[in-house]
Write a protein that holds these residues in place. Structure first.
Motif, mmCIF file in Angstrom:
data_model
loop_
_atom_site.group_PDB
_atom_site.id
_atom_site.type_symbol
_atom_site.label_atom_id
_atom_site.label_comp_id
_atom_site.label_asym_id
_atom_site.label_seq_id
_atom_site.Cartn_x
_atom_site.Cartn_y
_atom_site.Cartn_z
ATOM 1 N N ASP A 1 -23.787 -38.673 -14.079
ATOM 2 C CA ASP A 1 -23.336 -37.936 -15.187
ATOM 3 C C ASP A 1 -22.639 -38.968 -16.237
ATOM 4 O O ASP A 1 -22.580 -38.750 -17.512
ATOM 5 N N ALA A 2 -22.120 -39.949 -15.724
ATOM 6 C CA ALA A 2 -21.540 -41.135 -16.521
ATOM 7 C C ALA A 2 -22.696 -41.921 -17.582
ATOM 8 O O ALA A 2 -22.649 -41.934 -18.858
ATOM 9 N N THR A 3 -23.988 -41.979 -16.940
ATOM 10 C CA THR A 3 -24.897 -42.478 -17.459
ATOM 11 C C THR A 3 -25.346 -41.541 -18.623
ATOM 12 O O THR A 3 -25.667 -41.863 -19.750
ATOM 13 N N VAL A 4 -25.293 -40.101 -18.236
ATOM 14 C CA VAL A 4 -25.736 -39.206 -19.284
ATOM 15 C C VAL A 4 -24.940 -39.100 -20.389
ATOM 16 O O VAL A 4 -25.148 -39.297 -21.578
ATOM 17 N N SER A 5 -23.660 -39.290 -20.287
ATOM 18 C CA SER A 5 -22.598 -39.160 -21.378
ATOM 19 C C SER A 5 -22.588 -40.236 -22.100
ATOM 20 O O SER A 5 -22.472 -40.386 -23.310
ATOM 21 N N ASP A 6 -22.957 -41.681 -21.662
ATOM 22 C CA ASP A 6 -23.164 -42.865 -22.276
ATOM 23 C C ASP A 6 -24.255 -42.601 -23.298
ATOM 24 O O ASP A 6 -24.154 -42.985 -24.512
ATOM 25 N N ARG A 7 -25.387 -41.906 -22.647
ATOM 26 C CA ARG A 7 -26.808 -41.838 -23.443
ATOM 27 C C ARG A 7 -26.055 -40.859 -24.902
ATOM 28 O O ARG A 7 -26.547 -41.031 -25.914
ATOM 29 N N PHE A 8 -25.599 -39.839 -24.270
ATOM 30 C CA PHE A 8 -25.347 -38.627 -25.257
ATOM 31 C C PHE A 8 -24.378 -39.015 -26.135
ATOM 32 O O PHE A 8 -24.410 -38.642 -27.383
ATOM 33 N N ALA A 9 -23.299 -39.930 -26.104
ATOM 34 C CA ALA A 9 -22.486 -40.384 -26.974
ATOM 35 C C ALA A 9 -23.343 -41.284 -28.307
ATOM 36 O O ALA A 9 -22.626 -41.471 -29.250
ATOM 37 N N ASN A 10 -24.293 -41.783 -27.849
ATOM 38 C CA ASN A 10 -25.161 -42.383 -28.823
ATOM 39 C C ASN A 10 -26.346 -41.891 -29.265
ATOM 40 O O ASN A 10 -27.117 -42.473 -30.225
ATOM 41 N N ASP A 11 -26.275 -40.520 -29.232
ATOM 42 C CA ASP A 11 -27.405 -39.582 -29.546
ATOM 43 C C ASP A 11 -27.089 -39.165 -30.988
ATOM 44 O O ASP A 11 -25.610 -39.085 -31.100
ATOM 45 N N THR A 12 -27.988 -38.901 -31.719
ATOM 46 C CA THR A 12 -27.709 -38.273 -33.114
ATOM 47 C C THR A 12 -27.508 -36.885 -33.171
ATOM 48 O O THR A 12 -27.104 -35.957 -34.115
ATOM 49 N N GLU B 1 -21.833 -52.369 -11.115
ATOM 50 C CA GLU B 1 -21.177 -51.871 -12.080
ATOM 51 C C GLU B 1 -21.927 -51.025 -13.191
ATOM 52 O O GLU B 1 -23.140 -51.175 -13.129
ATOM 53 N N GLY B 2 -21.399 -49.964 -13.572
ATOM 54 C CA GLY B 2 -22.056 -49.119 -14.460
ATOM 55 C C GLY B 2 -21.239 -48.248 -15.180
ATOM 56 O O GLY B 2 -19.817 -48.380 -15.179
ATOM 57 N N PRO B 3 -21.455 -47.442 -16.201
ATOM 58 C CA PRO B 3 -20.581 -46.521 -16.986
ATOM 59 C C PRO B 3 -19.566 -45.592 -16.205
ATOM 60 O O PRO B 3 -20.025 -45.366 -15.075
ATOM 61 N N ILE B 4 -18.621 -45.265 -16.985
ATOM 62 C CA ILE B 4 -17.585 -44.455 -16.386
ATOM 63 C C ILE B 4 -17.412 -43.348 -17.469
ATOM 64 O O ILE B 4 -17.397 -43.930 -18.573
ATOM 65 N N HIS B 5 -17.307 -41.950 -17.130
ATOM 66 C CA HIS B 5 -16.823 -40.984 -18.094
ATOM 67 C C HIS B 5 -15.550 -40.400 -17.789
ATOM 68 O O HIS B 5 -15.110 -40.302 -16.659
ATOM 69 N N VAL B 6 -14.746 -40.227 -18.798
ATOM 70 C CA VAL B 6 -13.489 -39.522 -18.679
ATOM 71 C C VAL B 6 -13.311 -38.560 -19.441
ATOM 72 O O VAL B 6 -13.655 -38.461 -20.856
ATOM 73 N N ASP B 7 -13.642 -37.324 -18.940
ATOM 74 C CA ASP B 7 -13.316 -35.969 -19.596
ATOM 75 C C ASP B 7 -14.675 -35.975 -20.719
ATOM 76 O O ASP B 7 -14.682 -35.638 -21.831
ATOM 77 N N GLY B 8 -16.066 -36.406 -20.301
ATOM 78 C CA GLY B 8 -17.184 -36.518 -21.013
ATOM 79 C C GLY B 8 -17.483 -37.624 -21.478
ATOM 80 O O GLY B 8 -18.476 -37.951 -22.323
ATOM 81 N N GLU B 9 -16.250 -38.484 -22.058
ATOM 82 C CA GLU B 9 -16.360 -39.813 -23.053
ATOM 83 C C GLU B 9 -16.698 -40.943 -22.085
ATOM 84 O O GLU B 9 -15.894 -41.355 -21.415
ATOM 85 N N PRO B 10 -17.638 -41.610 -22.360
ATOM 86 C CA PRO B 10 -18.002 -42.908 -21.728
ATOM 87 C C PRO B 10 -17.018 -43.908 -22.291
ATOM 88 O O PRO B 10 -16.386 -44.137 -23.369
ATOM 89 N N ILE B 11 -16.341 -44.772 -21.035
ATOM 90 C CA ILE B 11 -15.479 -45.844 -21.411
ATOM 91 C C ILE B 11 -16.043 -47.132 -20.268
ATOM 92 O O ILE B 11 -16.834 -46.821 -19.367
#
Length: 292
Positions: free
Chosen positions: A142-153, A263-273
Motif C-alpha cells: 500500500d505504501a508503494t501504491v501511495s508513492d505511485r499515486f502521489a506522482n500520478d496526474t 528499504e522501501g516506501p512508507i505511507h503516513v495517512d496515505g501520503e508517502p514519506i
C-alpha cells in the motif's frame, strides 16, 4: 463580533481532484456567523497546512478546519496535537478514511453545518519515527501504491485504482522482524499496516476492530497470497471481514519496532514519506481534539 470563535479553514485546492472555488461562499452561507468568525487560507506547497496550523496555534485560533483529505488532516493534526485546539474536517479527499470512521458527513454543506455544534472527541495519535499519524501508517504494497499515486496526474478513486493495477503485477513481498510490546515475530509480508482507525478510506476496512480512542494500535500483517485470491481480499476489505482471512494477521500493541530486510516506501495517512532504517512506532492516547 464579541464572543465569536475564530476558525481558520485550511483548503487544499487539489485534494480529491475536486474544485473548491465556491467553498468560501458555501461556508458563509452555512456556518453560524453569530458564533464563528471564519478565515480562509489555501495551501500552495507540501507541508504548508502544517505551517498554517502552527501559526494558528500561535495566533490563538479557537479551531482549525482541514478542507481536504487524510494528508491535509495529517499535516494540521500534527500541528495541533497536544495544543487543545480542536481540528475540524470537511472531507474533500480521495478516501476520507478518518472522516468516514468518525461519522463526519461527506456532503460539503452538511460537514460545514456539523461545525456549528462544536462538539469534540479526543483521538489517539500514532508516531512512526516521531512522525505523527491519525488514521493508518504502512509499508509494503500500500505504501508503494501511495508513492505511485502521489506522482500520478489523475486524482480521486480512479487514479488510485490505476496505481494499484500498475503496482500489483510487479510487486514482491518482503521480510520483516517485528517486536510488538516485547514479543518478536518474523514475517514475510505483502504489506504491514499500523492502524489507529479501522479503514483506509472509501469504507475499505483493513482493521475492523481498531479504535482511535483505545490507546492501542492494530498491526495488520498481510501475508503473501496467490494473485487469484485478490478479488476475495478486496471483498473482505469492503465487508469488514479482513481480520477473518487466513492471509491477514492482526496484533494489537502500543510499542512496535519493525526491522526491514529491504528499504522501501512508507505511507503516513496515505501520503508517502522517506524513512530509513528501523521503524519505531508508538501511540499517544487522546492527544488531539476533533470536531465531529
Amino acid at each position: 463580533m464579541e464572543g465569536q470563535k475564530k476558525i481558520l479553514f485550511v483548503i487544499n485546492p487539489i485534494s480529491g481532484g475536486k474544485k473548491k472555488t465556491a467553498f468560501n461562499k458555501k461556508v458563509l452561507e452555512v456556518l453560524d456567523l453569530s458564533k464563528f468568525h471564519p478565515t480562509f487560507q489555501q495551501t500552495t506547497h507540501p507541508n504548508h497546512a502544517y505551517e498554517l496550523g502552527k501559526k494558528a496555534v500561535e495566533a490563538g485560533y479557537d479551531a482549525v478546519v482541514a478542507v481536504g483529505g487524510d494528508g491535509t488532516i495529517n499535516e494540521l493534526g500534527s500541528a495541533l496535537v497536544g495544543s487543545g485546539i480542536p481540528l475540524g474536517i470537511i472531507p474533500e479527499g480521495s478516501g476520507n478514511g478518518l472522516a468516514l470512521y468518525l461519522g463526519i458527513p461527506m456532503n460539503e454543506a452538511s460537514a460545514i453545518n456539523r461545525l456549528n455544534r462544536f462538539e469534540t472527541v479526543e483521538v489517539d495519535c500514532g508516531y512512526i519515527n516521531d512522525k505523527p499519524f491519525f488514521n493508518i501508517a504502512g509499508l509494503g504494497f500500500d505504501a508503494t501504491v501511495s508513492d505511485r499515486f502521489a506522482n500520478d496526474t489523475i486524482r480521486g478513486p480512479i487514479g488510485y485504482l490505476r496505481s494499484v493495477v500498475n503496482v500489483i503485477s510487479k510487486y514482491k513481498p518482503s521480510k520483516y522482524i517485528l517486536t510488538i510490546d516485547g514479543k518478536t515475530y518474523e514475517r514475510e509480508a505483502f504489506m504491514i499496516s499500523v492502524a489507529n482507525s479501522p479503514q483506509y478510506g472509501n469504507n475499505a476496512y483493513i482493521a475492523p476492530n481498531a479504535s482511535v480512542s483505545d490507546g492501542i494500535l492494530d498491526v495488520c500483517i498481510v501475508h503473501k497470497f496467490p494473485l487469484y485470491i485478490l478479488p476475495m481480499m478486496v471483498f473482505r476489505l469492503f465487508n469488514r471481514s479482513a481480520d477473518q482471512s487466513e492471509y491477514v494477521e492482526i496484533i494489537p500493541g502500543k510499542e512496535i519496532h519493525i526491522q526491514r530486510v529491504e528499504e522501501g516506501p512508507i505511507h503516513v495517512d496515505g501520503e508517502p514519506i522517506s524513512l530509513s532504517g528501523d521503524l519505531k512506532i508508538t501511540v499517544k492516547p487522546k492527544s488531539l481534539k476533533i470536531i465531529c
